[in-house]
Write an enzyme that holds these catalytic residues in place. Structure first.
Site, PDB file in Angstrom:
ATOM      1  N   HIS A  70      23.648   6.359  37.422  1.00 36.00           N
ATOM      2  CA  HIS A  70      24.652   7.300  37.936  1.00 36.00           C
ATOM      3  C   HIS A  70      24.036   8.411  38.780  1.00 36.00           C
ATOM      4  O   HIS A  70      24.755   9.157  39.450  1.00 36.00           O
ATOM      5  CB  HIS A  70      25.404   7.952  36.776  1.00 36.00           C
ATOM      6  CG  HIS A  70      25.917   6.973  35.766  1.00 36.00           C
ATOM      7  ND1 HIS A  70      25.325   6.785  34.535  1.00 36.00           N
ATOM      8  CD2 HIS A  70      26.949   6.116  35.810  1.00 36.00           C
ATOM      9  CE1 HIS A  70      25.986   5.856  33.860  1.00 36.00           C
ATOM     10  NE2 HIS A  70      26.972   5.432  34.613  1.00 36.00           N
ATOM     11  N   CYS A  92      21.971   3.890  41.502  1.00 35.54           N
ATOM     12  CA  CYS A  92      22.552   2.765  42.239  1.00 35.54           C
ATOM     13  C   CYS A  92      22.550   3.090  43.736  1.00 35.54           C
ATOM     14  O   CYS A  92      22.919   4.205  44.127  1.00 35.54           O
ATOM     15  CB  CYS A  92      23.978   2.518  41.757  1.00 35.54           C
ATOM     16  SG  CYS A  92      24.911   1.354  42.773  1.00 35.54           S
ATOM     17  N   HIS A 119      32.067  13.169  34.785  1.00 33.39           N
ATOM     18  CA  HIS A 119      31.338  11.900  34.851  1.00 33.39           C
ATOM     19  C   HIS A 119      29.936  12.160  35.413  1.00 33.39           C
ATOM     20  O   HIS A 119      29.775  12.955  36.347  1.00 33.39           O
ATOM     21  CB  HIS A 119      32.086  10.910  35.748  1.00 33.39           C
ATOM     22  CG  HIS A 119      31.532   9.520  35.703  1.00 33.39           C
ATOM     23  ND1 HIS A 119      30.416   9.146  36.415  1.00 33.39           N
ATOM     24  CD2 HIS A 119      31.935   8.410  35.020  1.00 33.39           C
ATOM     25  CE1 HIS A 119      30.157   7.863  36.181  1.00 33.39           C
ATOM     26  NE2 HIS A 119      31.063   7.403  35.332  1.00 33.39           N
ATOM     27  N   GLU A 121      28.029  10.683  37.440  1.00 30.03           N
ATOM     28  CA  GLU A 121      27.930  10.491  38.889  1.00 30.03           C
ATOM     29  C   GLU A 121      28.443  11.712  39.639  1.00 30.03           C
ATOM     30  O   GLU A 121      27.865  12.127  40.647  1.00 30.03           O
ATOM     31  CB  GLU A 121      28.716   9.251  39.301  1.00 30.03           C
ATOM     32  CG  GLU A 121      28.663   8.940  40.782  1.00 30.03           C
ATOM     33  CD  GLU A 121      29.534   7.752  41.146  1.00 30.03           C
ATOM     34  OE1 GLU A 121      30.339   7.874  42.091  1.00 30.03           O
ATOM     35  OE2 GLU A 121      29.418   6.702  40.484  1.00 30.03           O
ATOM     36  N   SER A 210      33.659   4.026  33.186  1.00 37.51           N
ATOM     37  CA  SER A 210      34.784   4.343  34.069  1.00 37.51           C
ATOM     38  C   SER A 210      35.373   3.087  34.699  1.00 37.51           C
ATOM     39  O   SER A 210      36.596   2.920  34.754  1.00 37.51           O
ATOM     40  CB  SER A 210      34.321   5.310  35.164  1.00 37.51           C
ATOM     41  OG  SER A 210      35.368   5.594  36.061  1.00 37.51           O
TER      42      SER A 210
END
EC number: 1.17.7.4
Length: 275
Positions: A70, A92, A119, A121, A210
């Site tokens: 993330h 990623c 989250h 990310e 998610s």
């Protein structure tokens, strides 16, 4: 009972890359640490910790620090490089591209990101650009904006959010970019179609994932749907359904999906007296 397994299942390339790299480092005998879940899957994390991965937000002792898929805030990454002899960035590539895009557009307009504020990310993204992260449309005074999305969001929900924002506000310039991972979009479309023929949809994946949650919401529109993390969570009455479809999030290993299918067949066999 007919069991239909989706074509798009198992790890995405970003998750597979992250897990493979951590396993290789551990196999080399290195002391590997990180500050959270490499991926949002309980079984995968249990396997990695059994092999020696250390997970702690306070961890400062180790040979190699691995950055989760993330991502993490830019300043935090620079700090870690001063603490650890080696830092391996497993963010990623699609997530990294989102960070770069937000950073670039933030120089000339306000960045609005459709996503979950807490989250990992999104926490990482705000370390690269001063973005507003929300899933709720709102009134905004700025006239020049760019819309981005968390890479695991639903494309349809993202489009609805942007449409609502444009209706509510008077932007002079509004740029809309699709930053959602194409792998998750393909799964979204398959679930949308396949769940229509299912009496029961089973979504397999971590409860903190998610993209798995997105698939659960989509399937729930068309069929009875359950979200499980392991075969042990399958309800006894699953055998009453005619067609059962199995879907998975991008952090779910193929082995787990195979175990779910095996368990379904065992349950059906016991009902029919063939086991």
């Amino acid at each position: 009972m007919k069991i239909v397994v989706a074509k798009n299942i198992g790890f995405c390339f970003g998750v597979e890359r992250a897990i493979r790299t951590v396993e290789e480092l551990l196999d080399e005998g290195k002391k590997v640490v990180t500050d959270g879940e490499i991926v949002h899957n309980k079984q995968v994390m249990e396997q990695l910790t059994k092999k020696g991965l250390k997970v702690s937000s306070e961890m400062t002792d180790g040979e190699v620090f691995v950055v989760r898929a993330h991502g993490i805030p830019k300043d935090r990454l620079e700090e870690l490089k001063k603490i650890f002899p080696e830092v391996v960035d497993l963010t990623c590539p699609i997530v990294s591209q989102l960070f770069k895009t937000a950073q670039r557009y933030a120089k000339e307009r306000k960045v609005i990101v459709f996503g979950k504020e807490d989250h990992p990310e999104m926490v990482a993204l705000r370390g690269y650009a001063p973005a507003i992260v929300t899933k709720v449309p709102f009134k905004f005074e700025e006239k020049k904006v760019v819309f981005l999305s968390q890479t695991t969001s639903s494309l349809e929900e993202y489009k609805e959010f942007v449409a609502a924002m444009i209706r509510m506000n008077e932007f002079e310039e509004a740029v809309f970019l699709n930053t959602i991972c194409p792998v998750t979009v393909n799964r979204e479309r398959e679930v949308e179609e396949l769940s229509k023929i299912c009496d029961l949809s089973i979504v397999v994946g971590g409860k903190h994932s998610s993209n798995t949650g997105k698939l659960f919401r989509i399937a729930s529109k068309h069929s009875k749907t359950i979200w499980i993390e392991s075969p042990d969570e399958l309800p006894a009455d699953v055998v009453k359904y005619g067609t059962v479809c199995v879907f998975s999030g991008t952090s779910t290993p193929n082995s787990l999906i195979e175990n779910v299918v095996r368990k379904l067949k065992e349950m059906e066999g016991k009902r029919d007296g063939t086991i």
